[in-house]
Each structure stands twice: as structure tokens, then as C-alpha cells.
Design an enzyme around this catalytic site. Structure first.
Site, PDB file in Angstrom:
ATOM      1  N   ASP A 105     -11.102  -3.258  -4.185  1.00  0.00           N
ATOM      2  CA  ASP A 105     -10.941  -3.134  -2.733  1.00  0.00           C
ATOM      3  C   ASP A 105     -11.847  -2.017  -2.220  1.00  0.00           C
ATOM      4  OD1 ASP A 105      -9.971  -3.898  -0.268  1.00  0.00           O
ATOM      5  OD2 ASP A 105      -8.173  -2.668  -0.372  1.00  0.00           O
ATOM      6  N   ALA A 152       0.630  -3.630   2.064  1.00  0.00           N
ATOM      7  CA  ALA A 152       0.593  -4.477   3.260  1.00  0.00           C
ATOM      8  C   ALA A 152       1.486  -5.700   3.130  1.00  0.00           C
ATOM      9  CB  ALA A 152      -0.849  -4.895   3.578  1.00  0.00           C
ATOM     10  N   GLY A 169      -8.670   0.596   1.936  1.00  0.00           N
ATOM     11  CA  GLY A 169      -9.494   0.307   0.782  1.00  0.00           C
ATOM     12  C   GLY A 169      -9.612   1.523  -0.119  1.00  0.00           C
ATOM     13  N   GLY A 197      -4.976   4.775  -8.826  1.00  0.00           N
ATOM     14  CA  GLY A 197      -4.157   5.968  -8.866  1.00  0.00           C
ATOM     15  C   GLY A 197      -3.675   6.421  -7.506  1.00  0.00           C
TER      16      GLY A 197
END
Length: 436
Positions: free
Chosen positions: A294, A236, A362, A270
Site C-alpha cells: 500500500d 477501513a 498508505g 508495523g
């Protein structure tokens, strides 16, 4: 029992046959605990002439500081961004569950939401110490709504806000009182963000740059004004470019003054970050790397449809995506062109087909999983991997005088692990709160 010279009658526990992480090194040494604090054995022996009331054999396990998660959106069916009837109960449930993953302190995180949600939820999430009831709450992390629309990721666009009223006034109108807030993520390129960053920093709230289109100069200005963190590096934000590295360039920026350090969150699940990107970040700025999960509502639950704040997400394996729906005319829907696993809700004239999106929302990773993956992906030392989940977040939040370390006189929050870094036991204030 302690001798007459002891400063306390409280029992003393000695952890023996262990390797402890202290001073950035795993060393063979006993750990001494009394009244929830790490003891200096030399002072105990020579000044107090005290000794252990209880000895615990750790069977050559590693003892590391308890993990601290500064970005966790929920888990086990709980969504911190939902204004439920039992907000504190949901926080307690997650706090209890994450003990098995070595987390002893955390920041419940709220994603972009309407002001009514913030006003209801934030006052209900109290800063509190951990214990058998669950991990301690350091404070709330507010991720949004003052972020870039272009880099909003999984945040719902209709609730995004700008600092149109001049900055601080927008902040208070949106969030309400900030007493329980530890971290605020915002996009520094938004107009009037400067006074907001300065005010938050003045209040001791950590300001994080994230969900942002900022170039390097704008990110550097935010740091000069008081920002000290980057929310989930590489995700982001503008991608790294050799002519303008954007927010990523803060890792090696010469504009960060001497004595200041920029920290950055990494989701080492990952999925969010390629192993090569993890290696680049760690080798460029190892002392700033903070592991975060997250994690979303679905952590600890089966795959399927769940929520993240004001929208739905799909869990597919280890991936969490923003759910996507679009309507099709009934005849179109009936054409055999869609995979059988699409969900189709037929009404009289329209069928809603769930196509999903490729927008990550997330993770469902746990902190111990992130520690192990980070170690494997980067080839870093065991010490670096463990400190990225303990010392670094404590330093970020300016709590390292009492958490994130096994230094003498600090809180006895620690985790016992085997050589594969699998959690065996978790302790808070010297008391065992989880055992495998």
C-alpha cells in the site's frame, strides 16, 4: 552447448549451491533456467541429453519466487493517481526502483479520483512483462471511488460515487474501458453492487471488498457473487465483533463454498496492523494471506509533504497521514500555543495552521520490509513469509500457472535472499535485473 537432441539452442543456466522454495518447502536443489522459464532437469538430462552452458554459485542463498505487489499507489515521487504528462514514465520509474526490493510484478493502484483522472490514467498503464527496465505490470488496481463514506480512510469524500444508475453503467462512466484493470476494490453494501461484482468477475477482474461498512452477511453475499479478496484487512472496515464479525468474518465463513478461497491483503509495516492482529489472521487463514505494501508517493523519499491522489499527505518517520489544514484569525495564530514545528503561512487576516490528522494514508514500506516484519511478528515459517508475497498474490490473480512459484515451466522470475531475508539479487525471465 546443448546436444543435438535438445529442443532449443538457447543457453541453459544452472544455479548451484542454493536452497530453493518449491512445493511450500525450502530444499537444497539446483535451479535450471532456459529462455526465461524454469526447466525440469530430468527431462533435460534424459530426453534432451542437455547440460548447463553457465553455472552460477549462489553461496548457499535462498531462491524464492519473485514478489508480487497487488496494491501500490506509487513511490519515489510518483503518484499513480495523478494525471501527469508522463504517466507511463512514472510507472516505469517505480517498476525499476522496486526491483531492489524483490518485486518482479505489480499492480499500480489508483485511489478515489474524479472520472477525468481515470479516463486519462488507466489507458496509459499497459499490462507488460518485466525485464531490466523494471517489474512487470499485471494490471491496474482501482481502489474506489465506489466505497463507504464512513470508511473512506484517506480517500477524498467529494469524489466518492454510488451505483445510482444501476451498477455497471456507473462503472463504465467512471472508469472508462477496463482492458488494463486487474483488481477493483468496492464496498459491497452499496445499493446495486451485486450486478457490478458479477460483471467484473465475468470479465476476469478480481473484486475486492474494502473501505466498507458491510456486515458479515453482506460480505458473504459479495463472495457468492464473485468477490475473492479483502483490501487491507482490519483497516477501513467495521472492527471485529463477536456477534457480527463483519468483513473479517470471511476468513472463517462457512458460506464460502468448497473449492473457493477468500484472500486478504495485509500491510505488515508495523504501523497499520498490530502484531497480534497479524498473528490472528495468519493462524485463522494462512492460505489466504497476501502481503501488500500500500506504498505511497513518499516511499523512498525523505519525510515531509507529498501527495496521494487528489490530496496531500504528511510523512512523519514511518507513518503516512492525511494532511490537515485549518484557518485561524491572525491574532489567534500569534498566540504562543502551538508547537514550533507547525507550519504557519501568514496572510493579512488569516493564518493556516497545519495540524495534521491521525488518518493513515498508505505506507512507505517496501515489500521486503513487509516480508521480514511479517515473519518476525507472527513467528511463521520462512516459507510462509515468502509465499505471502509471491504464491498467494499469484493465486489471487489466477497467475500461479506461471508466476509466484518455481515449478517447472513457469516464468523464471525469482529473488535471491540471505538468511535474514534481505534481497541480494532479483531475476526476471532468468535474467539478473538487480544486484546488491
Amino acid at each position: 552447448m546443448p546436444s543435438n537432441k535438445s529442443v532449443s539452442d538457447a543457453p541453459i543456466t544452472q544455479f548451484i549451491n542454493c536452497r530453493i522454495l518449491r512445493d511450500h518447502t525450502i530444499q537444497r536443489e539446483d535451479l535450471w533456467v532456459r529462455e526465461g522459464k524454469i526447466l525440469d532437469p530430468e527431462k533435460l538430462f534424459f530426453d534432451e541429453q542437455g547440460f548447463a552452458d553457465q553455472r552460477i554459485d549462489c553461496n548457499n542463498k535462498i531462491i524464492a519466487p519473485g514478489f508480487i505487489d497487488v496494491q501500490i499507489n506509487g513511490g519515489y515521487g510518483v503518484d499513480f493517481s495523478q494525471a501527469s504528462s508522463d504517466i507511463s514514465g512514472g510507472v516505469s520509474l517505480v517498476g525499476k526502483k522496486i526491483l531492489e526490493h524483490g518485486v518482479t510484478s505489480f499492480c499500480p493502484t489508483l485511489v478515489t479520483s474524479p472520472p477525468s483522472v481515470y479516463h486519462q490514467v488507466i489507458p496509459q498503464i499497459k499490462v507488460q512483462n518485466g525485464g531490466p527496465h523494471g517489474a512487470g505490470v499485471i494490471g491496474v488496481h482501482l481502489e474506489g471511488p465506489f466505497i463507504s463514506e464512513e470508511k473512506r480512510g484517506a480517500h477524498p469524500p467529494k469524489f466518492l460515487r454510488s451505483f445510482k444508475a444501476g451498477g455497471v453503467a456507473d462503472l463504465m462512466e467512471t472508469y472508462g474501458p477496463l482492458d488494463n484493470v486487474a483488481v477493483v476494490t468496492l464496498a459491497p453494501e452499496l445499493e446495486n453492487s451485486g450486478p457490478v461484482i458479477q460483471e467484473l468477475a465475468r470479465r476476469g477482474i478480481t473484486v475486492s471488498v474494502g473501505h466498507s461498512m458491510a456486515d458479515l452477511s453482506q460480505a458473504e453475499e459479495a463472495v457468492i457473487q464473485g468477490a475473492s479478496f479483502i483490501t487491507h484487512l482490519f483497516n477501513a472496515m467495521l472492527p471485529f465483533h463477536h456477534r457480527d464479525p463483519g468483513v473479517v468474518g470471511l476468513l472463517t465463513s462457512e458460506k464460502v463454498s468448497q473449492g473457493r478461497r477468500v484472500f486478504y491483503g495485509m500491510i505488515a509495516d508495523g504501523i497499520h496492523t498490530h502484531p497480534a492482529a497479524l498473528r490472528i489472521a495468519h493462524r485463522a487463514h494462512p492460505a489466504g494471506l497476501v502481503l501488500v505494501t500500500d506504498a505511497v508517493t513518499a516511499m523512498g523519499l525523505p519525510a515531509g509533504r507529498h501527495t496521494l491522489g487528489q490530496q496531500e499527505i504528511d510523512i512523519q518517520g514511518l507513518h503516512a497521514y492525511v494532511a490537515g489544514l485549518f484557518p485561524l484569525p491572525l491574532p489567534t495564530c500569534l498566540l504562543p500555543t502551538y508547537p514550533s514545528d507547525y507550519m504557519c503561512a501568514v496572510s493579512v487576516t488569516v493564518c493556516t495552521v497545519n495540524t495534521g490528522t491521525n488518518t493513515l494514508s498508505g505506507s512507505i514500506a517496501t515489500m521486503d520490509m513487509c516480508v521480514r516484519h511479517f515473519r518476525q511478528a507472527t513467528g511463521c515459517s520462512v516459507e510462509d513469509a515468502l509465499e505471502a508475497a509471491s504464491l498467494r498474490p499469484a493465486e489471487l490473480l489466477r497467475l500461479n500457472h506461471r508466476k509466484g512459484t518455481l515449478d517447472f515451466n513457469t516464468d523464471a522470475d525469482f529473488v535471491v535472499l540471505d538468511d535474514a531475508l534481505v534481497v541480494q539479487e532479483t531475476y526476471i525471465a532468468g535474467e539478473q535485473v538487480w544486484n546488491k
